[in-house]
Design a protein around this motif. Structure first.
Motif, short mmCIF file in Angstrom:
data_model
loop_
_atom_site.label_atom_id
_atom_site.label_comp_id
_atom_site.label_asym_id
_atom_site.label_seq_id
_atom_site.Cartn_x
_atom_site.Cartn_y
_atom_site.Cartn_z
N GLY A 100 -8.16 2.88 -26.56
CA GLY A 100 -8.36 2.47 -27.94
C GLY A 100 -8.26 0.97 -28.12
N VAL A 101 -7.29 0.35 -27.45
CA VAL A 101 -7.11 -1.09 -27.61
C VAL A 101 -8.11 -1.88 -26.77
CG1 VAL A 101 -5.44 -1.49 -25.74
CG2 VAL A 101 -5.30 -2.86 -27.84
N ALA A 102 -8.62 -1.26 -25.70
CA ALA A 102 -9.54 -1.98 -24.80
C ALA A 102 -10.99 -1.89 -25.23
CB ALA A 102 -9.39 -1.43 -23.37
N PHE A 103 -11.40 -0.78 -25.84
CA PHE A 103 -12.82 -0.53 -26.09
C PHE A 103 -13.18 -0.42 -27.56
CE2 PHE A 103 -12.26 1.73 -21.86
CZ PHE A 103 -12.68 0.64 -21.12
N SER A 104 -12.34 -0.90 -28.45
CA SER A 104 -12.64 -0.78 -29.88
C SER A 104 -12.52 -2.13 -30.57
CB SER A 104 -11.70 0.23 -30.54
OG SER A 104 -10.36 -0.24 -30.51
N ALA A 105 -13.19 -2.25 -31.71
CA ALA A 105 -13.04 -3.41 -32.59
C ALA A 105 -12.09 -3.02 -33.71
CB ALA A 105 -14.41 -3.82 -33.14
N HIS A 106 -11.86 -3.95 -34.63
CA HIS A 106 -10.88 -3.68 -35.68
C HIS A 106 -11.26 -2.47 -36.52
CE1 HIS A 106 -8.70 -4.16 -39.50
NE2 HIS A 106 -7.78 -4.78 -38.77
N PRO A 146 -15.03 -1.70 -15.06
CA PRO A 146 -16.33 -1.02 -14.89
C PRO A 146 -16.78 -0.28 -16.15
CG PRO A 146 -14.90 -0.60 -13.01
CD PRO A 146 -14.06 -1.28 -14.03
N MET A 147 -15.82 0.35 -16.84
CA MET A 147 -16.20 1.08 -18.05
C MET A 147 -16.66 0.12 -19.15
SD MET A 147 -16.61 4.07 -19.31
CE MET A 147 -15.68 5.12 -18.20
N ALA A 148 -15.98 -1.03 -19.27
CA ALA A 148 -16.39 -2.02 -20.27
C ALA A 148 -17.80 -2.51 -19.98
CB ALA A 148 -15.40 -3.18 -20.29
N GLN A 149 -18.11 -2.73 -18.71
CA GLN A 149 -19.45 -3.18 -18.33
C GLN A 149 -20.48 -2.11 -18.63
OE1 GLN A 149 -19.89 -4.26 -14.19
NE2 GLN A 149 -21.43 -5.80 -14.67
N THR A 150 -20.15 -0.86 -18.33
CA THR A 150 -21.08 0.25 -18.59
C THR A 150 -21.35 0.40 -20.08
OG1 THR A 150 -20.27 1.42 -16.63
CG2 THR A 150 -21.45 2.72 -18.28
N LEU A 151 -20.30 0.32 -20.90
CA LEU A 151 -20.49 0.41 -22.35
C LEU A 151 -21.34 -0.74 -22.86
CD1 LEU A 151 -16.91 1.49 -23.55
CD2 LEU A 151 -18.95 2.92 -23.29
N GLY A 152 -21.20 -1.92 -22.25
CA GLY A 152 -22.05 -3.04 -22.63
C GLY A 152 -23.51 -2.79 -22.30
N TRP A 153 -23.77 -2.24 -21.12
CA TRP A 153 -25.15 -1.91 -20.75
C TRP A 153 -25.77 -0.90 -21.72
CZ3 TRP A 153 -23.75 -1.05 -14.93
CH2 TRP A 153 -23.65 -2.31 -14.29
N LEU A 154 -24.94 0.07 -22.17
CA LEU A 154 -25.44 1.12 -23.06
C LEU A 154 -25.48 0.69 -24.52
CD1 LEU A 154 -23.53 4.18 -21.53
CD2 LEU A 154 -25.93 3.56 -21.19
N GLY A 155 -24.95 -0.50 -24.81
CA GLY A 155 -24.91 -0.96 -26.18
C GLY A 155 -23.88 -0.24 -27.03
N LEU A 156 -22.81 0.26 -26.40
CA LEU A 156 -21.78 1.03 -27.12
C LEU A 156 -20.44 0.31 -27.18
CD1 LEU A 156 -22.51 4.58 -25.63
CD2 LEU A 156 -23.25 3.66 -27.85
N SER A 157 -20.41 -0.96 -26.87
CA SER A 157 -19.15 -1.70 -26.88
C SER A 157 -18.57 -1.74 -28.30
CB SER A 157 -19.37 -3.13 -26.39
OG SER A 157 -19.81 -3.14 -25.05
N SER A 158 -17.25 -1.58 -28.39
CA SER A 158 -16.51 -1.70 -29.65
C SER A 158 -17.00 -0.72 -30.71
CB SER A 158 -16.59 -3.13 -30.19
OG SER A 158 -16.09 -4.05 -29.25
N SER A 159 -17.45 0.46 -30.28
CA SER A 159 -17.95 1.46 -31.23
C SER A 159 -17.22 2.78 -31.04
CB SER A 159 -19.45 1.69 -31.03
OG SER A 159 -19.70 2.28 -29.77
N ARG A 160 -17.26 3.62 -32.07
CA ARG A 160 -16.66 4.95 -31.96
C ARG A 160 -17.39 5.78 -30.91
NH1 ARG A 160 -17.00 4.78 -37.72
NH2 ARG A 160 -15.00 4.25 -38.69
#
Length: 292
Positions: free
Chosen positions: A228-234, A139-153
């Motif tokens: 950190g490993v689930a919601f971040s990029a390199h 659910p959190m990954a989906q929410t971050l996607g809706w907000l445009g905050l995926s893989s960001s600080r």
């Protein structure tokens, strides 16, 4: 009579010495892993292969620390953990500040500006303290996607703020319960509003519980690996993820000294926080435990 007093004094001294000895042994036991890490991190690799874990370094060197900071491979890149170390600070500082401020306002509202359903709301927030992190990953990954905050600080900051608010609200609510409500009532009669009362009356006495909130949130967020490993990029990964990648990256000979140096770098901020402010953490937790 004097002999009885002497025997009692001697018995008290022996009991105190026994207590100190037990505490010293316990401290040595818990500090042993840290000592092994520190000793290994300043040993050349040949000494590690030839000696024991507890053997002191014959030729101490900081080369493993330099390599761990700027050259060690964390996956496909060999840039060390330095950049990820600063990533962690970029995530921790705003997340701690926001969750502490929001928790203080929540605790203030739930104790001094009670409203219908406030106890139910507090109970639901407490429930948030016991939700396993794994349950909300999707659910959190989906929410971050809706907000445009995926893989960001910013996305990681938001996640840690959301999960930290339940704890900080609990801390501040329990602390503000012990603050006399008559002070707030008198300020209301004088015309002070919600934020003025908070700023002038509650906040000046909140230093102990602010320290508790900051230490708790800092250590929880800094040591986090799952989010950190689930919601971040390199480029936005915290230092805990980089440390895991470093240890699991094999490029030939295992450099245990570099691994230990990287682990020490990752652990230093929390060690410093607890050494400098650990006693204030205990004082803050007990500051609001007795009313009156």
């Amino acid at each position: 009579m004097d002999n009885v007093i002497r025997r009692r004094t001697l018995g008290a001294r022996l009991a105190r010495l026994a207590l100190y000895a037990a505490l010293l042994l316990a401290a040595l036991f818990y500090l042993l892993p840290l000592a092994v890490m520190l000793i290994t991190s300043v040993k050349p690799l040949d000494e590690i292969s030839a000696g024991s874990l507890l053997a002191l370094p014959q030729s101490p060197t900081l080369v493993p620390w330099a390599k761990a900071w700027g050259e060690a491979c964390t996956g496909m890149r060999c840039e060390g953990v330095g950049g990820y170390f600063w990533n962690s600070f970029a995530i921790v500082i705003p997340a701690v500040a926001i969750s502490t401020v929001v928790g203080a306002l929540n605790g203030y509202a739930l104790t001094k500006w009670r409203f219908r359903g406030s106890e139910l709301l507090f109970g639901l927030m407490l429930f948030g303290c016991f939700i396993p992190f794994q349950v909300v990953l999707l659910p959190m990954a989906q929410t971050l996607g809706w907000l445009g905050l995926s893989s960001s600080r910013a996305g990681l900051v938001l996640v840690h703020v959301i999960f930290g608010i339940a704890f900080t609200t609990l801390f501040f609510r329990n602390f503000y319960v012990a603050v006399p409500t008559e002070l707030v009532s008198a300020a209301k009669l004088d015309g002070a509003g919600f934020f003025r009362i908070f700023w002038r009356i509650l906040l000046p006495v909140s230093a102990p519980i602010i320290v508790v909130s900051v230490i708790w949130q800092f250590t929880q967020i800094w040591n986090d690996f799952l989010f950190g490993v689930a919601f971040s990029a390199h480029d936005t990964q915290p230092v805990t993820v980089a440390l895991n990648n470093l240890v699991n990256t094999s490029t030939g000979v295992r450099e245990y000294n570099v691994d230990m140096a990287a682990a020490m770098i990752a652990a230093l901020p929390t060690l410093v926080v607890y050494v400098l402010a650990g006693k204030y953490f205990v004082r803050g937790l007990t500051a609001g435990s007795v009313k009156g």
